[in-house]
Design a protein around this motif. Sequence first.
Motif, PDB file in Angstrom:
ATOM      1  N   LEU A   9      -0.433  10.882   0.565  1.00 45.05           N
ATOM      2  CA  LEU A   9      -1.865  10.428   0.044  1.00 45.05           C
ATOM      3  C   LEU A   9      -2.861  10.486   0.512  1.00 45.05           C
ATOM      4  CD1 LEU A   9      -0.632   6.544  -0.813  1.00 45.05           C
ATOM      5  CD2 LEU A   9      -0.340   8.412  -2.438  1.00 45.05           C
ATOM      6  N   ARG A  18       1.323   8.363   4.039  1.00 51.64           N
ATOM      7  CA  ARG A  18       2.465   8.632   3.113  1.00 51.64           C
ATOM      8  C   ARG A  18       2.997   7.343   2.479  1.00 51.64           C
ATOM      9  NH1 ARG A  18       6.871  11.677   6.522  1.00 51.64           N
ATOM     10  NH2 ARG A  18       6.370   9.632   7.560  1.00 51.64           N
ATOM     11  N   ASP A  19       3.311   7.675   1.135  1.00 53.65           N
ATOM     12  CA  ASP A  19       3.924   6.684   0.361  1.00 53.65           C
ATOM     13  C   ASP A  19       5.555   7.008   0.337  1.00 53.65           C
ATOM     14  OD1 ASP A  19       4.451   4.333  -1.092  1.00 53.65           O
ATOM     15  OD2 ASP A  19       3.418   5.102  -3.040  1.00 53.65           O
ATOM     16  N   ALA A  84       9.727   0.325  -0.515  1.00 49.94           N
ATOM     17  CA  ALA A  84       8.635   1.178  -0.595  1.00 49.94           C
ATOM     18  C   ALA A  84       7.632   0.600   0.437  1.00 49.94           C
ATOM     19  CB  ALA A  84       7.858   1.072  -1.780  1.00 49.94           C
ATOM     20  N   CYS A  85       7.233   1.544   1.351  1.00 50.73           N
ATOM     21  CA  CYS A  85       6.219   1.475   2.374  1.00 50.73           C
ATOM     22  C   CYS A  85       5.259   2.479   2.381  1.00 50.73           C
ATOM     23  CB  CYS A  85       7.083   1.604   3.645  1.00 50.73           C
ATOM     24  SG  CYS A  85       8.698   0.722   3.932  1.00 50.73           S
ATOM     25  N   LEU A  86       4.042   1.907   3.109  1.00 51.48           N
ATOM     26  CA  LEU A  86       2.982   3.132   3.425  1.00 51.48           C
ATOM     27  C   LEU A  86       3.132   3.355   4.911  1.00 51.48           C
ATOM     28  CD1 LEU A  86       1.155   3.713   1.148  1.00 51.48           C
ATOM     29  CD2 LEU A  86      -0.708   2.536   2.394  1.00 51.48           C
ATOM     30  N   ARG A 131      -3.576   1.808  -1.020  1.00 54.25           N
ATOM     31  CA  ARG A 131      -2.536   2.539  -1.839  1.00 54.25           C
ATOM     32  C   ARG A 131      -3.109   2.730  -3.176  1.00 54.25           C
ATOM     33  NH1 ARG A 131       1.666   0.734  -4.864  1.00 54.25           N
ATOM     34  NH2 ARG A 131       1.090  -1.464  -4.419  1.00 54.25           N
ATOM     35  N   SER A 135      -3.469   6.714  -4.585  1.00 49.89           N
ATOM     36  CA  SER A 135      -2.709   7.071  -5.524  1.00 49.89           C
ATOM     37  C   SER A 135      -3.598   7.317  -7.058  1.00 49.89           C
ATOM     38  CB  SER A 135      -1.462   5.967  -5.798  1.00 49.89           C
ATOM     39  OG  SER A 135      -2.001   4.862  -6.462  1.00 49.89           O
ATOM     40  N   HIS A 231       1.847  -5.368  -5.703  1.00 47.06           N
ATOM     41  CA  HIS A 231       2.642  -3.932  -6.000  1.00 47.06           C
ATOM     42  C   HIS A 231       2.803  -3.997  -7.431  1.00 47.06           C
ATOM     43  CE1 HIS A 231       5.713  -0.956  -6.385  1.00 47.06           C
ATOM     44  NE2 HIS A 231       6.446  -1.653  -6.911  1.00 47.06           N
TER      45      HIS A 231
END
Length: 276
Positions: A9, A18-19, A84-86, A131, A135, A231
Amino acid sequence: MADFSVEVLLKTETMSVRDVVCAGKCRHQSAEECARSTHLVFPYRGVYVRHVGRQAAVAEANQVLFFNAGESYRVSHPVEGGDACLSVSIDEELLRELVPREQLRDGPELAFRRARRRIDPRAQALLALIRHGLSRKVAETLEAETLVLTLVRRSLGERTSQAAGASAGRQKLVDRAKLVLASDLARRWTLAEVAREVGVSPVYLTQVFREVEGVPLYRYQLRSRLARALHLLDDYDDLTALGLDLGFSSHSHFSAAFRQAYGRTPAEFQRQVNLR
């Protein structure tokens, strides 16, 4: 087909974001992996367990996890649904300026003492802003870098979060309770049901959970539901349905809890990050 995907990202001279989305197909411990650099990982959906030697840490939306360069680990997914993580990597010199010295191991290499650290609702909201902004390509680079540094500083600062420390036995008990709640986030669990699942009395569970996590069990569940809502905001036109799907009794209950945690209603948050 790969079990996970990675989307870059943000990548600048000082940091990268990064996602990372994982399908969570591996219920048992995965093959051993090794962190290439010291970085911070912010889960925002789902749950998994990271194993470092004999130590295990539940990764979920109320925590930031620390991955140390050269440290081997394995991952398991005892709860279905993936995660899912950042993942945030920051230039080492800059990261040393951000991390309080007592949180680092002694020695020349930059490495965190603890595996994880609790974050507060404001940090969760900031994570979602970063995020969504990156994105959807609505956040400029300077803005994004500033917000990332603010997120890291807030997550590491003593004034806004507490070290997730406890005896190994008590931490394992709390982690088991987290996995029970994560297995069905919308379910209206009773204290007795959770206690029965982890094999202790309800009184002991409530006492230990609060001592380890710093919040009551019910408030932890609420925060987890609200983190999930952050989310899912991009996927719902009907916010009443979102609240009900997450286990809230009504839209007003969902909206009030969301506003108390993040300072704005779900609809206001959607508008702020241009989700609708």
